[in-house]
Scaffold this motif. Sequence first.
Motif, PDB file in Angstrom:
ATOM      1  N   VAL A   1     -65.069 -31.007 -45.803  1.00 20.83           N
ATOM      2  CA  VAL A   1     -64.695 -29.694 -46.329  1.00 20.83           C
ATOM      3  C   VAL A   1     -63.557 -29.901 -47.333  1.00 20.83           C
ATOM      4  CG1 VAL A   1     -63.810 -27.403 -45.786  1.00 20.83           C
ATOM      5  CG2 VAL A   1     -65.386 -28.539 -44.209  1.00 20.83           C
ATOM      6  N   ARG A   2     -63.791 -29.499 -48.569  1.00 26.07           N
ATOM      7  CA  ARG A   2     -62.791 -29.638 -49.629  1.00 26.07           C
ATOM      8  C   ARG A   2     -61.936 -28.373 -49.656  1.00 26.07           C
ATOM      9  NH1 ARG A   2     -62.619 -28.774 -55.301  1.00 26.07           N
ATOM     10  NH2 ARG A   2     -64.721 -27.889 -55.211  1.00 26.07           N
ATOM     11  N   VAL A   3     -60.626 -28.570 -49.555  1.00 22.87           N
ATOM     12  CA  VAL A   3     -59.681 -27.470 -49.427  1.00 22.87           C
ATOM     13  C   VAL A   3     -58.633 -27.589 -50.530  1.00 22.87           C
ATOM     14  CG1 VAL A   3     -58.055 -26.304 -47.890  1.00 22.87           C
ATOM     15  CG2 VAL A   3     -60.040 -27.487 -46.933  1.00 22.87           C
ATOM     16  N   LEU A   4     -58.283 -26.462 -51.118  1.00 25.46           N
ATOM     17  CA  LEU A   4     -57.282 -26.425 -52.186  1.00 25.46           C
ATOM     18  C   LEU A   4     -55.992 -25.820 -51.637  1.00 25.46           C
ATOM     19  CD1 LEU A   4     -57.163 -27.119 -55.235  1.00 25.46           C
ATOM     20  CD2 LEU A   4     -57.622 -24.705 -55.684  1.00 25.46           C
ATOM     21  N   LYS A   5     -54.882 -26.568 -51.814  1.00 22.04           N
ATOM     22  CA  LYS A   5     -53.573 -26.094 -51.367  1.00 22.04           C
ATOM     23  C   LYS A   5     -52.538 -26.476 -52.415  1.00 22.04           C
ATOM     24  CE  LYS A   5     -50.137 -26.393 -47.666  1.00 22.04           C
ATOM     25  NZ  LYS A   5     -49.765 -27.029 -46.371  1.00 22.04           N
ATOM     26  N   GLY A   6     -51.873 -25.467 -52.964  1.00 21.73           N
ATOM     27  CA  GLY A   6     -50.858 -25.733 -53.966  1.00 21.73           C
ATOM     28  C   GLY A   6     -51.381 -26.470 -55.184  1.00 21.73           C
ATOM     29  N   GLY A   7     -52.626 -26.190 -55.545  1.00 19.73           N
ATOM     30  CA  GLY A   7     -53.211 -26.837 -56.712  1.00 19.73           C
ATOM     31  C   GLY A   7     -53.729 -28.238 -56.456  1.00 19.73           C
ATOM     32  N   ARG A   8     -53.581 -28.733 -55.240  1.00 20.19           N
ATOM     33  CA  ARG A   8     -54.054 -30.076 -54.894  1.00 20.19           C
ATOM     34  C   ARG A   8     -55.185 -29.989 -53.875  1.00 20.19           C
ATOM     35  NH1 ARG A   8     -49.093 -33.541 -52.928  1.00 20.19           N
ATOM     36  NH2 ARG A   8     -50.824 -34.992 -52.557  1.00 20.19           N
ATOM     37  N   GLU A   9     -56.112 -30.916 -53.987  1.00 19.54           N
ATOM     38  CA  GLU A   9     -57.263 -30.939 -53.081  1.00 19.54           C
ATOM     39  C   GLU A   9     -57.000 -31.827 -51.884  1.00 19.54           C
ATOM     40  OE1 GLU A   9     -60.928 -31.978 -54.869  1.00 19.54           O
ATOM     41  OE2 GLU A   9     -61.014 -30.212 -56.166  1.00 19.54           O
ATOM     42  N   SER A  10     -57.492 -31.400 -50.741  1.00 21.31           N
ATOM     43  CA  SER A  10     -57.491 -32.204 -49.526  1.00 21.31           C
ATOM     44  C   SER A  10     -58.863 -32.074 -48.878  1.00 21.31           C
ATOM     45  CB  SER A  10     -56.409 -31.735 -48.550  1.00 21.31           C
ATOM     46  OG  SER A  10     -55.126 -31.848 -49.118  1.00 21.31           O
ATOM     47  N   THR A  11     -59.159 -32.989 -47.974  1.00 23.48           N
ATOM     48  CA  THR A  11     -60.483 -32.995 -47.337  1.00 23.48           C
ATOM     49  C   THR A  11     -60.343 -33.046 -45.827  1.00 23.48           C
ATOM     50  OG1 THR A  11     -61.474 -34.132 -49.225  1.00 23.48           O
ATOM     51  CG2 THR A  11     -62.684 -34.206 -47.151  1.00 23.48           C
ATOM     52  N   VAL A  12     -61.056 -32.144 -45.166  1.00 20.62           N
ATOM     53  CA  VAL A  12     -61.192 -32.158 -43.714  1.00 20.62           C
ATOM     54  C   VAL A  12     -62.553 -32.748 -43.379  1.00 20.62           C
ATOM     55  CG1 VAL A  12     -61.298 -30.756 -41.622  1.00 20.62           C
ATOM     56  CG2 VAL A  12     -59.739 -30.122 -43.487  1.00 20.62           C
ATOM     57  N   CYS A  13     -62.587 -33.712 -42.491  1.00 19.90           N
ATOM     58  CA  CYS A  13     -63.847 -34.357 -42.099  1.00 19.90           C
ATOM     59  C   CYS A  13     -64.207 -33.944 -40.676  1.00 19.90           C
ATOM     60  CB  CYS A  13     -63.711 -35.871 -42.191  1.00 19.90           C
ATOM     61  SG  CYS A  13     -65.241 -36.759 -41.803  1.00 19.90           S
ATOM     62  N   LEU A  14     -65.474 -33.561 -40.488  1.00 20.68           N
ATOM     63  CA  LEU A  14     -65.969 -33.175 -39.164  1.00 20.68           C
ATOM     64  C   LEU A  14     -67.221 -33.983 -38.838  1.00 20.68           C
ATOM     65  CD1 LEU A  14     -65.396 -30.188 -40.882  1.00 20.68           C
ATOM     66  CD2 LEU A  14     -65.215 -29.508 -38.483  1.00 20.68           C
ATOM     67  N   ALA A  15     -67.379 -34.334 -37.563  1.00 17.33           N
ATOM     68  CA  ALA A  15     -68.567 -35.071 -37.135  1.00 17.33           C
ATOM     69  C   ALA A  15     -68.866 -34.757 -35.678  1.00 17.33           C
ATOM     70  CB  ALA A  15     -68.389 -36.574 -37.323  1.00 17.33           C
ATOM     71  N   MET A  16     -70.147 -34.610 -35.366  1.00 15.72           N
ATOM     72  CA  MET A  16     -70.614 -34.376 -33.999  1.00 15.72           C
ATOM     73  C   MET A  16     -70.984 -35.717 -33.374  1.00 15.72           C
ATOM     74  SD  MET A  16     -71.605 -32.270 -31.533  1.00 15.72           S
ATOM     75  CE  MET A  16     -71.754 -30.689 -32.354  1.00 15.72           C
ATOM     76  N   ASP A  17     -70.392 -36.026 -32.244  1.00 15.50           N
ATOM     77  CA  ASP A  17     -70.736 -37.253 -31.524  1.00 15.50           C
ATOM     78  C   ASP A  17     -72.202 -37.182 -31.101  1.00 15.50           C
ATOM     79  OD1 ASP A  17     -71.015 -39.345 -29.583  1.00 15.50           O
ATOM     80  OD2 ASP A  17     -68.847 -39.306 -29.272  1.00 15.50           O
ATOM     81  N   VAL A  18     -73.000 -38.168 -31.499  1.00 16.13           N
ATOM     82  CA  VAL A  18     -74.434 -38.112 -31.203  1.00 16.13           C
ATOM     83  C   VAL A  18     -74.736 -38.403 -29.742  1.00 16.13           C
ATOM     84  CG1 VAL A  18     -75.119 -38.707 -33.560  1.00 16.13           C
ATOM     85  CG2 VAL A  18     -74.773 -40.541 -31.881  1.00 16.13           C
ATOM     86  N   LYS A  19     -73.756 -38.913 -28.993  1.00 15.65           N
ATOM     87  CA  LYS A  19     -74.021 -39.339 -27.620  1.00 15.65           C
ATOM     88  C   LYS A  19     -73.442 -38.404 -26.565  1.00 15.65           C
ATOM     89  CE  LYS A  19     -76.144 -43.231 -28.622  1.00 15.65           C
ATOM     90  NZ  LYS A  19     -77.565 -43.448 -28.268  1.00 15.65           N
ATOM     91  N   GLN A  20     -72.472 -37.563 -26.922  1.00 14.68           N
ATOM     92  CA  GLN A  20     -71.847 -36.701 -25.935  1.00 14.68           C
ATOM     93  C   GLN A  20     -71.407 -35.408 -26.605  1.00 14.68           C
ATOM     94  OE1 GLN A  20     -68.583 -38.950 -24.352  1.00 14.68           O
ATOM     95  NE2 GLN A  20     -67.664 -39.322 -26.339  1.00 14.68           N
ATOM     96  N   PRO A  21     -71.182 -34.335 -25.815  1.00 14.37           N
ATOM     97  CA  PRO A  21     -70.896 -33.017 -26.406  1.00 14.37           C
ATOM     98  C   PRO A  21     -69.469 -32.905 -26.920  1.00 14.37           C
ATOM     99  CG  PRO A  21     -70.863 -32.873 -24.020  1.00 14.37           C
ATOM    100  CD  PRO A  21     -71.320 -34.261 -24.344  1.00 14.37           C
ATOM    101  N   VAL A  22     -69.206 -33.567 -28.022  1.00 17.79           N
ATOM    102  CA  VAL A  22     -67.872 -33.571 -28.617  1.00 17.79           C
ATOM    103  C   VAL A  22     -67.998 -33.438 -30.124  1.00 17.79           C
ATOM    104  CG1 VAL A  22     -65.772 -34.907 -29.043  1.00 17.79           C
ATOM    105  CG2 VAL A  22     -66.857 -34.968 -26.781  1.00 17.79           C
ATOM    106  N   LEU A  23     -67.237 -32.504 -30.683  1.00 17.24           N
ATOM    107  CA  LEU A  23     -67.090 -32.409 -32.130  1.00 17.24           C
ATOM    108  C   LEU A  23     -65.693 -32.887 -32.478  1.00 17.24           C
ATOM    109  CD1 LEU A  23     -68.195 -31.278 -34.923  1.00 17.24           C
ATOM    110  CD2 LEU A  23     -66.748 -29.297 -34.433  1.00 17.24           C
ATOM    111  N   GLY A  24     -65.620 -33.766 -33.476  1.00 12.68           N
ATOM    112  CA  GLY A  24     -64.331 -34.273 -33.919  1.00 12.68           C
ATOM    113  C   GLY A  24     -64.021 -33.819 -35.329  1.00 12.68           C
ATOM    114  N   ALA A  25     -62.731 -33.610 -35.614  1.00 17.57           N
ATOM    115  CA  ALA A  25     -62.287 -33.251 -36.958  1.00 17.57           C
ATOM    116  C   ALA A  25     -60.993 -33.993 -37.254  1.00 17.57           C
ATOM    117  CB  ALA A  25     -62.073 -31.745 -37.084  1.00 17.57           C
TER     118      ALA A  25
END
Length: 744
Positions: A124-148
């Motif tokens: 997810v590309r996010v703009l803050k104060g004119g600068r870009e940052s990225t949040v990364c998310l992924a679903m664990d394929v083996k267990q019920p966990v989402l990580g960010a």
Amino acid sequence: MSRTCEWEFPLPRTHTGLLQTNGTLGTMIWGAQSTLRITLGRVDFWDHRGGLPWTEMQSYERIRDCLERGDEAGLQRLFEASDRDEGVPRRPSILPIGRLDIDFGRGVQLKTARLNIDDGSIQVRVLKGGRESTVCLAMDVKQPVLGAVFPNRLQPRAIHRVPAWEYVGEYLEQIRFAPPELFDTDKLAGWTQMRPADPTLAVGFRAEKGELLITAVYGEDAAAARTAASRLLSRSLKRGFARLLQGNKRWWDAYWRDVPKLEIPNEKLRFLYQYGMYKFAGLTSPEGVAATLQGAWVEDYQMPPWSNDYHFNINVQMCYWPAYHGNRLEHLRPLFDLIDAWMPVLRHNARVFLGIDDGLMLPHAVDDRCTCMGGFWTGSIDHGCTAWVAQMMYRYYRYTLERDFLEERAYPFMVGAMRVYEEMLERRGDEFVLPVSVSPEYRGAAMDAWGGNASFQLACIHRLCEDLLEAAAILRKRPRPIWKQIRAGLPQACLAGPAGHEQIALWEDTLLEESHRHHSHLAGITPFDTLDLDDPQLQGILERSLHQWIEKGPGLWSGWCVPWASMIHTRIGNADAAELWLEIWQRLFTNEGHGTLHDVHFPGFSLMGKGATCAPQTKEEIMQIEAGMSCVAAIQEMLLHVRKGVNYLFAGAPSHWKRVGFAGMRTEGGFLVSARRTGGRVGPVRVKSLRGGVFRFRNPWDSGAVVQYRRGRERLERNNVLEVQLAKGASVQIAGDGSSPSRG
């Protein structure tokens, strides 16, 4: 090179979000401005109370008597659940869970979200104060966990909990649910949701060192559920997000390695295929739960439509169609395992319906314990649901040639399904008649929603007969004599109309009278392949039937029936129409976030769920996942499909596609096929045999062909159908001998 798909914010509604799932836990990533929303769902989060288990009241004899006498009140009484306690819902349902709203604070703007289908991660590309940052998310394929993972300069200002109770609490309270209990500790925050007759769910999240982990797990009570969530997230946090991504990458690499690669000049269809196969991976994961109408992608703001249950009159089947040509047959096993666990219920149903001990009967809508969802009588007697599952099982065998599966699972199920039809059929001289039959959902549950010899049921029966006779020969079993008798004495389809002008009817004396979302009277064309499209005696009948179907049009179509229409056009050689219907589906039955819809996204095409002039879709849109999956299957079949045991190449690829091809597509007999057509000319066809056997395909050249083996060559004479014998593990290349131009 990675393959990515991009979404632009705002994504204003739940079903506009990006999808992730491991087959059990699912998330939808959406939001606007400075708030990223993560809606959670589990495909096994049921309230199992309610429903209508079959009793002797719902016998075939009683139902038939009420129908023939026109006793509507009597029919309704057969399907009433009179002993339901106060506070018990009418039917089981999967439950909504809720969501987490991640607020990044003022001055932050969500811009885009990019899905990498090679490893399932989202940036997810996010703009803050004119600068870009990225949040990364992924679903664990083996267990019920989402990580960010959040960059240092973009930590969440707050994480708000939004349990589904905020939307559906009033209803849940009426059926004996207590409100969720929120909890906050140093190591875990979240909420628990009790269920009156099932284990408690805990939604837990933990933020530490720039990482956020989220889970939804069960416990016998609230304390046990919280403990399970805490332990799981502690292990996941210790493992770290980087290792989660590494494990996911290995899983996705193995998945995509087997999936056929398609070269399609139509950008819209190319996206439908790639994003569709990505969704298919999680929806039907071999490590997950069998797919329902929505899978684990359950909205937070309402009870899921149709309980997000298992509909076996087409919807479940569509969810799994990509497995066959998509070379991911193992994705069918969770469904087959679930049905295997239902066998005592299926035998009970046949026993109370017909008084037989060796039959199997599956109603059209059930929960994960095979409890019938309610009193929709036409669905209850639609035995095509059982026959269709039998067809799926035998098709699995045809693509894998796993003899043990055929002998131990598919063949007994096919026999049990056929036993019910044997009892329902009646002899009239040398002919057979199915006196009480339905075509899925035609006329709903009205008293005239039935008739003799429904064409859909006839196609199911003939598919069963042909498969049973072939399977018995393979297994060296003695077939029941009645199978051959039925095949010879039962019509292939029900015809109506003046002599010389007959059409395929819904059932006796009933032609297609209006637009209808189920193309079931044409099921002998596809998916059951019981009508020989090359039979000269059928040509006029088919032409008139298709004319009637096209004339009635799509005014009452829902989303999932549009790709089915595309597949029909592929089978009859209308390649441009096959392409057009998929483009129409993408335009009309997906929203701005590519969410697949049951109803049209905007008015003016179909009246399904909308008036002709009503307002644009609101947040209460109905998402069903099977339409996207059947689009994948329709695209596969445009390039390769099997008809009467013969493989057809590019039958649904329009002539204006100057370059189109595929590599590694699986087909019947355990063959992997690769081919390309350039400028209307079909090039060499490459075939690898996984099990050994004869590969049969429609000759795409106006000539004979040359087969190049590892050692030596063989020339095939010019014929409409070419046959090549391959040993197990062998690969060959087949090309036109060059004496005439290729056929496009």
